[in-house]
Design an enzyme around this catalytic site. Structure first.
Site, PDB file in Angstrom:
ATOM      1  CD  GLU A  68      -1.252  -2.302   2.182  1.00  0.00           C
ATOM      2  OE1 GLU A  68      -2.007  -2.920   2.945  1.00  0.00           O
ATOM      3  OE2 GLU A  68      -0.031  -2.566   2.055  1.00  0.00           O
ATOM      4  CB  CYS A  94      -0.538  -4.042   8.871  1.00  0.00           C
ATOM      5  SG  CYS A  94       0.618  -2.703   8.440  1.00  0.00           S
ATOM      6  CB  SER A 186      17.216 -44.593 -13.481  1.00  0.00           C
ATOM      7  OG  SER A 186      16.681 -43.520 -14.202  1.00  0.00           O
ATOM      8  CG  ASP A 218      20.830 -38.382  -6.022  1.00  0.00           C
ATOM      9  OD1 ASP A 218      21.304 -39.438  -6.505  1.00  0.00           O
ATOM     10  OD2 ASP A 218      19.628 -38.207  -5.774  1.00  0.00           O
TER      11      ASP A 218
END
Length: 337
Positions: A68, A94, A186, A218
């Site tokens: 705002e 707020c 895989s 990995d």
């Protein structure tokens, strides 16, 4: 102000213009997804009495001006005021002092006649702006595209109501229900489109969480790649015995802009903790459940640290063991073609 507006916000039927401009607020707010924690994403548009856009803005990150104020500052920079205008915002303005001042009084002071709100603020200490505006003669309409407004800020609403992050569980699943080959040989079972979506999720969510099995198998970086303007999430590893190698790829840049959290238990060796902390990681010792890190304790700690959303990239064996079935609030399943 005329003083004729009701003392309470109203949920009347939105006009076509209300819906149009609220959609624009949502578009603006979405530009900051993953960048505002622990704040919500918010967009704002100011429109004159003839339906012409005067100014707009969005909240960039915590500690900076709210949407705002950004819009009202743009209005002032153009030499205009908001007299008689309508201000649209996807979350209630707020009415409290935090890192920045309250928005509701600034909106009224700019001469705004009408405020249209998407969703009400779920944080009791922050809410009240809509009532304040109504008491001060501003017409307030709430609930315009309310479901969409809350959906965009699901991480913030989850954190506000449950004091934990919103959780997205990501899994790549084959047509026969598998997430890897029997031998694990895989590396990828998904296509490029699915992997690109993972990077978009990492960019929009605050943290990415994996188990030590994924790290050892990995050696992932857990960074964002291929996303324009992307930013890396907080990296979280669940590692009950602190087996994360000091040279792990995800530790690159740790403590120097990249935040890496390794969640472990009291049983983990102190010597390994010292080595990982020297490499820039934060080591959190949490209570265990059956010898493993208690995930409930971990997500509570993440929520307390201002992390609103977590992407869980789990290994196949650990996914059901890690996550209580009632906890995930969203899943992202990739089906390879």
């Amino acid at each position: 102000m005329s003083g004729r507006a009701p003392a309470r916000p109203a949920r009347g039927e939105p006009t076509a213009a209300d819906v149009r401009w609220m959609r624009r607020c949502l578009q603006l707010a979405a530009r900051a997804e993953g960048r505002t924690a622990p704040n919500p994403v918010v967009g704002c548009v100011v429109v004159d009495g003839r339906g012409r856009k005067l100014a707009e803005g969005w909240h960039r990150r915590a500690g900076t001006a709210h949407a705002e104020i950004v819009a009202l500052d743009a209005l002032a920079a153009a030499g205009r005021r908001g007299d008689g205008a309508t201000l649209y915002v996807n979350l209630e303005p707020c009415n409290h002092h935090g890192r920045t001042g309250p928005c509701a009084p600034a909106v009224a002071a700019a001469g705004i006649r009408r405020v249209v709100i998407g969703a009400m603020d779920p944080v009791a200490g922050h809410a009240g702006g809509a009532r304040w505006l109504a008491r001060h003669g501003v017409e307030v309409v709430t609930g315009v595209l309310g479901d969409a407004s809350e959906a965009l800020n699901r991480p913030f609403f989850t954190w506000a109501r449950l004091r934990r992050p919103h959780v997205v569980l990501k899994a790549g699943v084959s047509l026969d229900g598998r997430v890897a080959t029997r031998t694990g040989a895989s590396r990828w079972i998904t296509g490029e489109a699915a992997r690109a979506e993972v990077h978009r999720l990492r960019d929009r969510l605050d943290a990415v969480l994996v188990g030590i099995g994924t790290v050892l198998a990995d050696d992932p970086r857990l960074t964002v790649r291929g996303v324009a303007g992307g930013r890396d999430p907080v990296r979280v590893v669940v590692d009950s015995r602190l087996r994360t190698p000091v040279g792990a790829a995800l530790l690159a840049g740790a403590g120097q802009g990249a935040r890496v959290i390794i969640a472990t238990t009291a049983a983990a060796p102190a010597s390994r903790q010292r080595r990982l902390e020297a490499a820039g990681a934060e080591v959190w010792r949490l209570r265990d459940r059956g010898g493993r890190v208690d995930l409930r304790a971990l997500v509570r700690r993440l929520g307390a640290a201002g992390v609103l959303s977590v992407l869980v990239e789990a290994a196949p064996r650990s996914t059901p063991a890690w996550w209580p079935p009632t906890w995930p609030t969203r899943s992202s399943c990739s089906w390879p073609r």
